[in-house]
Design a protein around this motif. Structure first.
Motif, PDB file in Angstrom:
ATOM      1  N   GLY A 248       5.695  -3.440   6.941  1.00 59.81           N
ATOM      2  CA  GLY A 248       5.112  -4.611   6.286  1.00 59.81           C
ATOM      3  C   GLY A 248       3.648  -4.412   5.954  1.00 59.81           C
ATOM      4  N   ALA A 249       2.879  -3.904   6.925  1.00 59.82           N
ATOM      5  CA  ALA A 249       1.457  -3.668   6.675  1.00 59.82           C
ATOM      6  C   ALA A 249       1.261  -2.606   5.593  1.00 59.82           C
ATOM      7  CB  ALA A 249       0.758  -3.258   7.967  1.00 59.82           C
ATOM      8  N   THR A 250       2.146  -1.615   5.570  1.00 61.66           N
ATOM      9  CA  THR A 250       2.070  -0.599   4.516  1.00 61.66           C
ATOM     10  C   THR A 250       2.323  -1.220   3.151  1.00 61.66           C
ATOM     11  OG1 THR A 250       2.720   1.211   5.994  1.00 61.66           O
ATOM     12  CG2 THR A 250       3.104   1.535   3.633  1.00 61.66           C
ATOM     13  N   ALA A 251       3.402  -1.999   3.017  1.00 63.00           N
ATOM     14  CA  ALA A 251       3.710  -2.642   1.738  1.00 63.00           C
ATOM     15  C   ALA A 251       2.561  -3.549   1.299  1.00 63.00           C
ATOM     16  CB  ALA A 251       5.007  -3.441   1.855  1.00 63.00           C
ATOM     17  N   TRP A 252       1.991  -4.287   2.248  1.00 64.75           N
ATOM     18  CA  TRP A 252       0.888  -5.203   1.961  1.00 64.75           C
ATOM     19  C   TRP A 252      -0.303  -4.441   1.391  1.00 64.75           C
ATOM     20  CZ3 TRP A 252      -4.128  -6.613   2.986  1.00 64.75           C
ATOM     21  CH2 TRP A 252      -4.467  -7.969   2.924  1.00 64.75           C
ATOM     22  N   HIS A 253      -0.696  -3.353   2.052  1.00 64.61           N
ATOM     23  CA  HIS A 253      -1.867  -2.603   1.601  1.00 64.61           C
ATOM     24  C   HIS A 253      -1.573  -1.763   0.357  1.00 64.61           C
ATOM     25  CE1 HIS A 253      -5.004  -3.569   4.443  1.00 64.61           C
ATOM     26  NE2 HIS A 253      -4.162  -3.457   5.453  1.00 64.61           N
ATOM     27  N   LEU A 254      -0.346  -1.299   0.197  1.00 65.25           N
ATOM     28  CA  LEU A 254      -0.011  -0.573  -1.032  1.00 65.25           C
ATOM     29  C   LEU A 254      -0.299  -1.439  -2.256  1.00 65.25           C
ATOM     30  CD1 LEU A 254       3.396   1.119  -0.093  1.00 65.25           C
ATOM     31  CD2 LEU A 254       1.229   2.301  -0.536  1.00 65.25           C
TER      32      LEU A 254
ATOM     33  N   ARG B  41      -3.881  -2.572  -6.172  1.00 60.23           N
ATOM     34  CA  ARG B  41      -4.639  -3.725  -6.687  1.00 60.23           C
ATOM     35  C   ARG B  41      -3.826  -4.469  -7.749  1.00 60.23           C
ATOM     36  NH1 ARG B  41      -8.611   0.262  -5.841  1.00 60.23           N
ATOM     37  NH2 ARG B  41     -10.228  -0.384  -4.340  1.00 60.23           N
ATOM     38  N   LEU B  42      -2.650  -4.886  -7.344  1.00 59.62           N
ATOM     39  CA  LEU B  42      -1.738  -5.605  -8.237  1.00 59.62           C
ATOM     40  C   LEU B  42      -2.411  -6.817  -8.873  1.00 59.62           C
ATOM     41  CD1 LEU B  42       1.120  -6.343  -9.351  1.00 59.62           C
ATOM     42  CD2 LEU B  42       1.521  -7.523  -7.165  1.00 59.62           C
ATOM     43  N   VAL B  43      -2.261  -6.934 -10.177  1.00 56.90           N
ATOM     44  CA  VAL B  43      -2.704  -8.102 -10.942  1.00 56.90           C
ATOM     45  C   VAL B  43      -1.452  -8.830 -11.415  1.00 56.90           C
ATOM     46  CG1 VAL B  43      -3.922  -8.876 -13.010  1.00 56.90           C
ATOM     47  CG2 VAL B  43      -4.838  -6.974 -11.659  1.00 56.90           C
ATOM     48  N   ALA B  44      -1.459 -10.149 -11.301  1.00 61.25           N
ATOM     49  CA  ALA B  44      -0.303 -10.940 -11.723  1.00 61.25           C
ATOM     50  C   ALA B  44       0.104 -10.569 -13.148  1.00 61.25           C
ATOM     51  CB  ALA B  44      -0.626 -12.428 -11.634  1.00 61.25           C
TER      52      ALA B  44
ATOM     53  N   ALA C  34       8.127  -4.531   0.006  1.00 57.66           N
ATOM     54  CA  ALA C  34       7.264  -4.437  -1.173  1.00 57.66           C
ATOM     55  C   ALA C  34       7.861  -5.175  -2.364  1.00 57.66           C
ATOM     56  CB  ALA C  34       7.022  -2.968  -1.528  1.00 57.66           C
ATOM     57  N   VAL C  35       9.180  -5.098  -2.527  1.00 53.92           N
ATOM     58  CA  VAL C  35       9.843  -5.838  -3.605  1.00 53.92           C
ATOM     59  C   VAL C  35       9.551  -7.331  -3.472  1.00 53.92           C
ATOM     60  CG1 VAL C  35      12.099  -6.619  -4.421  1.00 53.92           C
ATOM     61  CG2 VAL C  35      11.673  -4.178  -4.094  1.00 53.92           C
ATOM     62  N   GLN C  36       9.708  -7.845  -2.258  1.00 53.40           N
ATOM     63  CA  GLN C  36       9.495  -9.282  -2.042  1.00 53.40           C
ATOM     64  C   GLN C  36       8.027  -9.672  -2.238  1.00 53.40           C
ATOM     65  OE1 GLN C  36      11.756 -10.937   1.473  1.00 53.40           O
ATOM     66  NE2 GLN C  36      12.189  -8.753   1.793  1.00 53.40           N
ATOM     67  N   LEU C  37       7.119  -8.865  -1.702  1.00 59.80           N
ATOM     68  CA  LEU C  37       5.694  -9.184  -1.828  1.00 59.80           C
ATOM     69  C   LEU C  37       5.241  -9.126  -3.285  1.00 59.80           C
ATOM     70  CD1 LEU C  37       4.245  -7.277   1.266  1.00 59.80           C
ATOM     71  CD2 LEU C  37       4.486  -9.756   0.996  1.00 59.80           C
ATOM     72  N   ALA C  38       5.713  -8.131  -4.025  1.00 59.88           N
ATOM     73  CA  ALA C  38       5.330  -8.025  -5.432  1.00 59.88           C
ATOM     74  C   ALA C  38       5.736  -9.279  -6.194  1.00 59.88           C
ATOM     75  CB  ALA C  38       5.968  -6.782  -6.053  1.00 59.88           C
ATOM     76  N   LYS C  39       6.947  -9.778  -5.914  1.00 58.35           N
ATOM     77  CA  LYS C  39       7.408 -11.004  -6.565  1.00 58.35           C
ATOM     78  C   LYS C  39       6.581 -12.212  -6.136  1.00 58.35           C
ATOM     79  CE  LYS C  39      10.567 -10.631  -9.663  1.00 58.35           C
ATOM     80  NZ  LYS C  39      10.283 -11.159 -11.017  1.00 58.35           N
ATOM     81  N   LEU C  40       6.319 -12.305  -4.830  1.00 58.98           N
ATOM     82  CA  LEU C  40       5.526 -13.427  -4.318  1.00 58.98           C
ATOM     83  C   LEU C  40       4.132 -13.456  -4.933  1.00 58.98           C
ATOM     84  CD1 LEU C  40       6.450 -13.314  -0.514  1.00 58.98           C
ATOM     85  CD2 LEU C  40       6.924 -15.204  -2.085  1.00 58.98           C
ATOM     86  N   TRP C  41       3.581 -12.272  -5.222  1.00 58.58           N
ATOM     87  CA  TRP C  41       2.211 -12.177  -5.730  1.00 58.58           C
ATOM     88  C   TRP C  41       2.134 -12.095  -7.254  1.00 58.58           C
ATOM     89  CZ3 TRP C  41       0.902  -8.017  -1.523  1.00 58.58           C
ATOM     90  CH2 TRP C  41       0.745  -8.663  -0.283  1.00 58.58           C
ATOM     91  N   GLY C  42       3.246 -12.406  -7.924  1.00 60.93           N
ATOM     92  CA  GLY C  42       3.187 -12.613  -9.362  1.00 60.93           C
ATOM     93  C   GLY C  42       3.434 -11.418 -10.247  1.00 60.93           C
TER      94      GLY C  42
END
Length: 317
Positions: free
Chosen positions: A114-120, A126-129, A146-154
């Motif tokens: 989880g921490a890896t996906a978060w920091h990746l 530096r994902l931008v919506a 990472a799939v879930q976080l990417a979706k959550l973050w736009g």
């Protein structure tokens, strides 16, 4: 205490269950009675001494545990080895109190994967919506989060790769817009097709070799590829400056251990991840709960890519 020890380097067969003395904490250390230990793909590299940090024999593998401290706190903690055992040592700055709403398995899925996906996504890419994100091995421990976080973050479009239809279906169920075959041959074309004819903005890559090369080729102008593993054990082609300059591409590496020396980076990620799981917005996937006595099978399974999600060991069995 029961523990897994490695006395010679090699494949899963070098993992032996033995009796060892219970560790004694030195000043500044915490002793944790281990309820579950996490299994990471990096552990397979450590067993054969092919990881970024070199190992000294003999050693007990395992870099993450969840359990109870001597004063009764339930914590999930990072260790410098020794996690595949009934007791393990950690330090206070790398031990995190687990909220009641977060299970042991969820906590173990968060502290490394989880921490890896978060920091990746947050720190390195530096994902931008609105940007497109390609997650290699989207059904794995890091990838499924990472799939879930990417979706959550736009993220505008999330594409996953996986080796089987069941794993591709899992990636889609977790929020990927589409999941494609991970086979290197034809991968560039499949990535672009999955992104509606365009190259992708971000790639999270943990395979190396031909998959790394294909991922870089499928990267859009000003795109960012973050490499955080080499599961194929292949080196791939050298990256020449001209390949990066031609489309203003960036390639970064990420190793979670570099965050351990900056505890605030871990605290920020863990606090956010705990909140997301407690709220039901992030759902870690449990890929298998193995008795300590079946540690060899656990490593065989993760190396053969039969598993999806987080693998854990039960030191009481």
């Amino acid at each position: 205490m029961r523990a897994v020890q490695v006395t010679e380097f090699g494949g899963p067969e070098v993992l032996k269950v033995v009796d060892l003395p219970k560790p004694v904490p030195a000043q500044g250390q915490l002793l944790v009675r281990v309820d579950r230990a996490g299994i990471n793909y990096a552990d397979t590299h450590q067993a054969e001494n092919s990881y970024l940090s070199q190992q000294s024999l003999p050693f007990v593998p395992g870099g993450e545990v969840v359990g109870h401290t001597e004063d009764g706190r339930r914590v999930v903690a990072l260790t410098t080895g020794g996690g595949y055992a009934e007791y393990a040592l950690t330090v206070p700055q790398l031990a995190f109190d687990v909220p009641e709403a977060v299970s042991d398995a969820d906590a173990l899925a968060l502290i490394v994967q989880g921490a890896t996906a978060w920091h990746l996504l947050k720190t390195s890419a530096r994902l931008v919506a609105g940007e497109s994100v390609l997650v290699i091995s989207a059904a794995g421990g890091v990838g499924s989060l990472a799939v879930q976080l990417a979706k959550l973050w736009g993220a505008g479009r999330v594409i996953g790769t996986a080796s089987t239809q069941d794993k591709r279906d899992l990636a889609v169920s977790l929020g990927a817009d589409v999941a494609i075959d991970a086979e290197p041959e034809g991968l560039v074309e499949r990535i672009i097709e999955a992104n509606n004819g365009s190259r992708v903005d971000i790639v999270l890559e943990m395979t190396g070799g031909e998959v790394f090369d294909a991922s870089l080729s499928a990267l859009a102008s000003f795109g960012r590829l973050v490499a955080y593993g080499a599961a194929s054990r292949e080196t791939g082609s050298p990256v020449s400056p001209s390949k990066l300059m031609a489309h203003s591409k960036s390639v970064a590496g990420f190793w979670l251990q570099d965050c351990f020396r900056r505890p605030q980076m871990m605290r920020e990620a863990m606090a956010d991840l705990f909140d997301l799981v407690a709220a039901g917005d992030l759902k870690p996937q449990l890929g298998g709960d193995y008795p300590l006595s079946e540690v060899v099978q656990a490593h065989l399974d993760i190396r053969s890519r039969k598993t999806a999600g987080k693998l854990i060991l039960d030191p009481t069995r």
